[in-house]
Enzyme design. Structure first.
Site, PDB file in Angstrom:
ATOM      1  N   CYS A   1      80.153  42.762 -82.209  1.00  0.00           N
ATOM      2  CA  CYS A   1      80.351  44.181 -82.513  1.00  0.00           C
ATOM      3  C   CYS A   1      80.875  44.360 -83.940  1.00  0.00           C
ATOM      4  O   CYS A   1      81.586  43.496 -84.450  1.00  0.00           O
ATOM      5  CB  CYS A   1      81.358  44.793 -81.544  1.00  0.00           C
ATOM      6  SG  CYS A   1      80.900  44.689 -79.807  1.00  0.00           S
TER       7      CYS A   1
ATOM      8  N   THR B   1      71.751  37.467 -80.347  1.00  0.00           N
ATOM      9  CA  THR B   1      70.513  37.609 -81.112  1.00  0.00           C
ATOM     10  C   THR B   1      70.710  37.276 -82.592  1.00  0.00           C
ATOM     11  O   THR B   1      71.817  37.317 -83.117  1.00  0.00           O
ATOM     12  CB  THR B   1      69.974  39.048 -81.000  1.00  0.00           C
ATOM     13  OG1 THR B   1      70.998  39.958 -81.409  1.00  0.00           O
ATOM     14  CG2 THR B   1      69.550  39.351 -79.570  1.00  0.00           C
TER      15      THR B   1
END
Length: 309
Positions: free
Chosen positions: A136, A199
Site C-alpha cells: 500500500c 504483483t
C-alpha cells in the site's frame, strides 16, 4: 494377484499453529470473499480463502479502466477498492463462516495507524490469520509503498504484532532490489509467516489510440508471466529466513504449485487462474494429490524446499 492398497497422502499443513486441510488457498484480490465463486466450487474443499484487501474505512479505488490483458498475464489497478472493515464483519465474514475452510483476511492501510486500527478491529473476529499488504502507498512518505523499505516494513510488522491476537503474515512486494532483505526485516520484527510475491509493476499503451490502457497508467502484473520470478524469490527467501512461506505468482495448475513448493513454499495461493477457470484452485488440489501418489510421497510437507541441489 493382490496389490498393496494405496494410502491417501497427508495433505494437511500447519502454519503458525493454524492447520490447513490442504496447502491451497486463494490469492487476495482475485476471489473477493468467495461469494461469487461459491456457485462454481465448494469452498469447503479449499485449504483457505484469503480475502480481498480490507481497510478501516471504505476505499473507492482507482478510476476506470482498471484491468488490461497482457501476453501471459494481466494488469490491474483496482486500487484496493473495498467497503471497509465493518461491512466485511457484518456481511463477508458471516458468509465465509458457513464453510469449513480457513479465513485469512488481507489488511491494507495508508499509514501504520490505519493498519493497527484494522488489526485491532479484527483481533476479536472469528478469523484464522491476517495477511498484511505492505504494498500500500504510505501517504506520510509521499506514496512510497511500505513494502519497498525494510525499516518501514519492520515498523508495520512490529506495530500490528503488538495488537494482533491472530498470527500475522507479511505480504512482500517484488518491486525491490533484494527481497531477502525485506523478508529478514519482517522476520526480525516478529512476523509469523510471509507471503510472496505480490504483483510486479507494469504498463501497457494502446498503440492505436496512443493512450494508456489503464487510467492509473501503471498496474500490477500477475499471471504466468511472473511465475518464474515468483519461484526464484520464494527460493531465495526460503534460504534466508526460517518463517513459513505462502507462494504466490502465476500458479495456473498443479505443476506450477508443486514447483513453488519445491522452491520453499508451504502453502500456495491461486489467483489469476481463477479468472480463467473459477474452479482452478480445486484442480490444483487434485493435481497435487495425484503427484504425491505417483511420486510416492506420503506427506505434502515433504515437498517444501525439496528441490535437488
Amino acid at each position: 494377484m493382490s496389490g498393496k492398497k494405496k494410502v491417501a497422502p497427508n495433505l494437511s499443513v500447519d502454519i503458525a499453529g493454524v492447520q490447513f486441510k490442504n496447502p491451497v488457498v486463494t490469492a487476495s484480490g482475485t476471489f473477493g470473499s468467495g461469494q461469487e465463486y461459491s456457485e462454481f466450487l465448494e469452498l469447503s474443499r479449499l485449504g483457505g480463502v484469503v480475502t480481498k484487501g480490507v481497510s478501516m474505512e471504505p476505499w473507492e479505488g482507482n478510476p476506470t479502466p482498471r484491468i488490461a490483458e497482457t501476453p501471459s498475464g494481466m494488469l490491474n489497478a483496482i486500487g484496493l477498492q473495498n467497503p471497509g472493515v465493518e461491512t466485511f464483519l457484518s456481511s463477508d465474514l458471516p458468509f465465509l463462516k458457513k464453510y469449513d475452510t480457513r479465513v485469512i483476511v488481507n489488511v491494507c492501510g495508508h499509514s501504520v495507524e490505519e493498519y493497527v486500527s484494522v488489526v485491532e478491529r479484527l483481533s476479536e473476529a472469528d478469523v484464522d490469520m491476517l495477511e498484511i499488504n505492505i504494498s500500500c502507498p504510505n501517504v506520510k512518505e509521499g506514496g512510497i509503498a511500505f513494502g519497498t523499505d525494510p525499516k518501514k516494513a519492520a515498523e508495520v510488522t512490529k506495530a500490528v504484532k503488538k495488537v494482533s491476537k491472530k498470527p500475522v503474515i507479511m505480504k512482500l512486494s517484488p518491486n525491490v532490489t533484494d527481497i531477502t532483505e525485506m523478508a529478514k526485516a519482517c522476520e526480525d520484527a516478529g512476523a509469523d509467516a510471509l507471503s510472496l510475491i505480490n504483483t510486479i509493476t507494469g504498463m501497457k499503451i494502446d498503440v492505436n489510440t496512443r493512450r494508456f490502457a489503464l487510467a492509473n497508467k501503471t498496474g500490477g502484473l500477475s499471471g504466468p508471466a511472473i511465475h518464474p520470478i515468483a519461484v526464484r524469490m520464494v527460493y531465495e527467501v526460503y534460504n534466508a529466513v526460517k518463517l513459513p512461506i505462502i507462494g504466490i505468482g502465476g500458479i495456473m495448475d498443479s505443476n506450477d504449485a508443486i514447483e513453488m513448493m519445491l522452491a520453499g513454499a508451504s502453502l500456495v495461493a491461486v489467483g489469476t487462474a481463477s479468472f480463467r477457470r473459477p474452479d482452478a484452485a480445486l484442480l490444483v488440489i487434485n493435481g497435487i494429490e495425484d503427484y504425491l501418489f505417483s511420486h510416492e510421497f506420503d506427506d505434502v510437507r515433504k515437498l517444501t524446499g525439496a528441490v535437488r541441489k
